[in-house]
Design a protein around this motif. Structure first.
Motif, PDB file in Angstrom:
ATOM      1  N   THR A   1     -18.846  -7.013 -72.462  1.00 49.89           N
ATOM      2  CA  THR A   1     -19.511  -5.347 -71.407  1.00 49.89           C
ATOM      3  C   THR A   1     -20.234  -5.241 -71.332  1.00 49.89           C
ATOM      4  N   LEU A   2     -21.535  -6.515 -70.838  1.00 47.51           N
ATOM      5  CA  LEU A   2     -21.593  -6.185 -69.481  1.00 47.51           C
ATOM      6  C   LEU A   2     -21.528  -6.092 -67.905  1.00 47.51           C
ATOM      7  N   GLU A   3     -20.314  -7.244 -67.945  1.00 49.86           N
ATOM      8  CA  GLU A   3     -18.950  -7.562 -67.304  1.00 49.86           C
ATOM      9  C   GLU A   3     -18.282  -6.082 -66.796  1.00 49.86           C
ATOM     10  N   ALA A   4     -17.981  -5.436 -67.693  1.00 52.95           N
ATOM     11  CA  ALA A   4     -17.137  -4.543 -67.563  1.00 52.95           C
ATOM     12  C   ALA A   4     -17.956  -3.191 -66.562  1.00 52.95           C
ATOM     13  N   LEU A   5     -19.625  -3.499 -66.927  1.00 51.85           N
ATOM     14  CA  LEU A   5     -19.892  -2.061 -66.414  1.00 51.85           C
ATOM     15  C   LEU A   5     -20.530  -2.811 -64.839  1.00 51.85           C
ATOM     16  N   LYS A   6     -20.642  -3.474 -64.574  1.00 55.34           N
ATOM     17  CA  LYS A   6     -21.619  -4.125 -63.246  1.00 55.34           C
ATOM     18  C   LYS A   6     -19.999  -4.116 -62.779  1.00 55.34           C
ATOM     19  N   ARG A   7     -18.558  -4.253 -62.672  1.00 54.24           N
ATOM     20  CA  ARG A   7     -17.727  -4.182 -62.248  1.00 54.24           C
ATOM     21  C   ARG A   7     -18.059  -2.339 -62.061  1.00 54.24           C
ATOM     22  N   LYS A   8     -18.156  -1.869 -62.355  1.00 52.34           N
ATOM     23  CA  LYS A   8     -18.166  -0.040 -62.294  1.00 52.34           C
ATOM     24  C   LYS A   8     -18.858   0.230 -61.508  1.00 52.34           C
ATOM     25  N   ALA A   9     -20.291  -0.840 -61.666  1.00 52.58           N
ATOM     26  CA  ALA A   9     -21.143  -0.367 -60.006  1.00 52.58           C
ATOM     27  C   ALA A   9     -20.773  -0.764 -59.291  1.00 52.58           C
ATOM     28  N   THR A  10     -20.266  -1.749 -59.054  1.00 55.32           N
ATOM     29  CA  THR A  10     -19.754  -2.463 -57.663  1.00 55.32           C
ATOM     30  C   THR A  10     -18.710  -1.402 -57.032  1.00 55.32           C
ATOM     31  N   GLU A  11     -18.029  -0.890 -57.968  1.00 51.82           N
ATOM     32  CA  GLU A  11     -17.515   0.343 -57.686  1.00 51.82           C
ATOM     33  C   GLU A  11     -17.877   1.351 -57.374  1.00 51.82           C
ATOM     34  N   GLU A  12     -18.502   1.506 -57.783  1.00 48.32           N
ATOM     35  CA  GLU A  12     -19.358   2.893 -57.202  1.00 48.32           C
ATOM     36  C   GLU A  12     -20.467   2.647 -56.499  1.00 48.32           C
ATOM     37  N   GLY A  13     -20.649   1.503 -56.126  1.00 46.93           N
ATOM     38  CA  GLY A  13     -21.638   1.815 -54.775  1.00 46.93           C
ATOM     39  C   GLY A  13     -22.969   2.108 -55.566  1.00 46.93           C
ATOM     40  N   ARG A  14     -23.308   1.069 -56.777  1.00 44.53           N
ATOM     41  CA  ARG A  14     -24.374   1.221 -57.363  1.00 44.53           C
ATOM     42  C   ARG A  14     -25.238  -0.180 -57.501  1.00 44.53           C
ATOM     43  N   ALA A  15     -26.307  -0.224 -57.455  1.00 42.17           N
ATOM     44  CA  ALA A  15     -26.917  -1.572 -57.513  1.00 42.17           C
ATOM     45  C   ALA A  15     -27.302  -1.433 -59.297  1.00 42.17           C
ATOM     46  N   GLU A  16     -27.950  -0.705 -59.672  1.00 40.18           N
ATOM     47  CA  GLU A  16     -28.176  -0.710 -60.908  1.00 40.18           C
ATOM     48  C   GLU A  16     -26.685  -0.621 -62.070  1.00 40.18           C
ATOM     49  N   VAL A  17     -27.099  -1.223 -62.937  1.00 37.54           N
ATOM     50  CA  VAL A  17     -25.864  -1.067 -63.655  1.00 37.54           C
ATOM     51  C   VAL A  17     -26.073  -0.397 -65.179  1.00 37.54           C
ATOM     52  N   THR A  18     -24.858   0.178 -65.730  1.00 41.09           N
ATOM     53  CA  THR A  18     -25.992   0.893 -66.566  1.00 41.09           C
ATOM     54  C   THR A  18     -24.671   1.631 -67.395  1.00 41.09           C
ATOM     55  N   GLY A  19     -24.673   2.292 -68.747  1.00 41.95           N
ATOM     56  CA  GLY A  19     -23.857   2.706 -69.599  1.00 41.95           C
ATOM     57  C   GLY A  19     -23.901   2.751 -70.776  1.00 41.95           C
ATOM     58  N   ARG A  20     -22.868   3.887 -71.149  1.00 43.02           N
ATOM     59  CA  ARG A  20     -23.096   4.450 -72.811  1.00 43.02           C
ATOM     60  C   ARG A  20     -22.107   3.638 -73.955  1.00 43.02           C
ATOM     61  N   VAL A  21     -22.681   3.115 -74.852  1.00 42.43           N
ATOM     62  CA  VAL A  21     -21.684   1.843 -75.366  1.00 42.43           C
ATOM     63  C   VAL A  21     -21.642   2.814 -76.774  1.00 42.43           C
ATOM     64  N   ILE A  22     -20.817   2.558 -77.807  1.00 41.42           N
ATOM     65  CA  ILE A  22     -20.898   2.716 -79.115  1.00 41.42           C
ATOM     66  C   ILE A  22     -20.355   1.685 -79.900  1.00 41.42           C
ATOM     67  N   GLN A  23     -20.873   1.081 -80.777  1.00 38.26           N
ATOM     68  CA  GLN A  23     -20.366   0.149 -81.910  1.00 38.26           C
ATOM     69  C   GLN A  23     -20.020   0.764 -83.294  1.00 38.26           C
ATOM     70  N   ILE A  24     -18.457  -0.061 -83.416  1.00 34.44           N
ATOM     71  CA  ILE A  24     -17.822   0.658 -84.757  1.00 34.44           C
ATOM     72  C   ILE A  24     -17.965  -0.845 -86.098  1.00 34.44           C
ATOM     73  N   ARG A  25     -18.218  -0.063 -86.654  1.00 33.93           N
ATOM     74  CA  ARG A  25     -19.302  -1.999 -87.605  1.00 33.93           C
ATOM     75  C   ARG A  25     -17.525  -2.066 -88.762  1.00 33.93           C
ATOM     76  N   GLY A  26     -18.075  -2.814 -89.764  1.00 31.66           N
ATOM     77  CA  GLY A  26     -16.832  -3.501 -90.588  1.00 31.66           C
ATOM     78  C   GLY A  26     -17.664  -2.151 -91.891  1.00 31.66           C
ATOM     79  N   VAL A  27     -18.353  -3.426 -92.476  1.00 37.20           N
ATOM     80  CA  VAL A  27     -18.977  -2.463 -93.748  1.00 37.20           C
ATOM     81  C   VAL A  27     -20.558  -2.301 -93.539  1.00 37.20           C
ATOM     82  N   GLU A  28     -21.713  -1.935 -94.608  1.00 33.77           N
ATOM     83  CA  GLU A  28     -22.724  -2.087 -94.535  1.00 33.77           C
ATOM     84  C   GLU A  28     -23.249  -3.094 -95.811  1.00 33.77           C
ATOM     85  N   ASP A  29     -24.472  -3.746 -95.669  1.00 37.69           N
ATOM     86  CA  ASP A  29     -24.630  -4.865 -96.175  1.00 37.69           C
ATOM     87  C   ASP A  29     -23.860  -6.060 -96.224  1.00 37.69           C
TER      88      ASP A  29
END
Length: 349
Positions: A163-191
């Protein structure tokens, strides 16, 4: 998003030799088959049973373990396989373990729901001369002949690192030094210990970049259609995000469908786990571009079978208490090599 997708590059050396569970190549006679023939077992058609106890075959990886072990055992003259799954119920699994002991098999492989609940049964089986192989790190001190495991927190960390590698690539393409991103997680089951460990490892990896935040976390009960719905709900609540991490590839495909329905698939990096080989499975899905990455979960049963065959043919062999099989990240960079040569490496016995 294009920036979030793995950039072209040389194939990584992460892909490894294919997992092998038989002590000889296909078509060659194996030591175990030679011994069976020498003792007359083949002529008498006396088969030795291995019993596999699984928590819940709704999980594709567990179905793959069952089918893969059946194929491997079919290549070993004199052996047969019985499989039981507990539907996620610890009490049911304990009852199945009791039935397995009564069947007097050569070995029991168990992926536990609640390891302490099986401790006394493991001792009883071992006393009866049954080889017990645990398929979970939590079984290290429960009396098994050996355990074979893949660290689920490590699987989650690999997903976080991808995930971080993908967001680093995005930041580089957009000319940003800071790596940012919004992430969601879909889990299996609780407990679920496995689900919790995956989430913990993923969160640990994301913490390396303070600008990357998890904005949505939902359970899908291992159902792809639920993953689609949970992702659609995330769109309603969050409006925009960059990455989806789903706890297996089937859930990842369900989540990817929701991104397509929203017209956002090209803008979102989707990663799953399992990396099962075969058509419409994890590795092929990465190759086709349906998923952007997957983390291969080692089958474990291949090494467990090697241990049992070695124990039954080599009186001097003493297995280690535990064998860890490392997961592997698969992206478009290394998917072709993985298809040619295999993914994870098995440790030597």
């Amino acid at each position: 998003m294009a920036a979030c997708r793995p950039a072209p590059g040389p194939e990584q050396e992460q892909a490894a030799t294919p997992a092998k569970a038989s002590p000889s190549a296909p078509g060659e006679s194996s030591p175990i088959s030679e011994i069976i023939q020498a003792t007359g077992l083949a002529a008498k058609d006396e088969r030795v049973e291995i019993i596999l106890l699984l928590p819940d075959t709704r999980v594709p990886l567990q179905e793959f373990q069952r089918n893969g072990l059946a194929m491997l055992i079919s290549r070993q003259a004199g052996y047969k396989l019985a499989t039981h799954e507990a539907g996620g119920e610890a009490a049911k699994q304990a009852a199945q373990f009791r039935q397995a002991i009564d069947a007097k098999p050569a070995a029991i492989f168990v992926s536990p729901i609640d390891p302490p609940a099986l401790a006394a049964l493991i001792v009883e089986a071992t006393t009866a001369g049954i080889i017990v192989i645990g398929l979970d790190k939590r079984m290290l001190n429960e009396g098994c002949a050996s355990i074979v495991y893949s660290d689920q927190r490590r699987v989650g960390r690999l997903a976080g690192e991808a995930t971080l590698e993908a967001l680093k690539r995005k930041a580089t393409e957009e000319g940003r030094a800071e790596v940012t991103g919004r992430v969601i997680q879909i889990r299996g089951v609780e407990d679920s210990t496995s689900t919790n460990d995956l989430a913990t490892g993923f969160t640990e990896a994301l913490s390396a970049q303070p600008g990357v935040v998890q904005v949505h976390d939902a359970f899908a009960d291992w159902k792809p259609e639920n993953a689609t719905q949970r992702t659609a709900e995330a769109f309603q609540l969050q409006k925009q995000f960059d990455v989806i991490f789903a706890h297996n590839d089937a859930l990842a495909i369900g989540a990817a469908k929701a991104t397509s329905d929203a017209g956002q698939r090209e803008n979102i990096f989707v990663i799953g786990t399992d990396g099962i080989p075969g058509q419409k499975k994890g590795i092929a899905l990465v190759r086709q571009g349906d998923l952007d990455a997957t983390i291969v979960q080692p089958a474990l049963v291949d090494l467990a079978l090697q241990i049992v065959l070695r124990l039954r043919t080599d009186q001097n062999f003493k297995p280690l208490p535990a064998y860890e099989v490392e997961p592997v990240a698969i992206t478009p960079k290394n998917v072709e090599k993985s298809l040619r040569t295999g993914t994870y490496r098995l440790p030597k016995l």
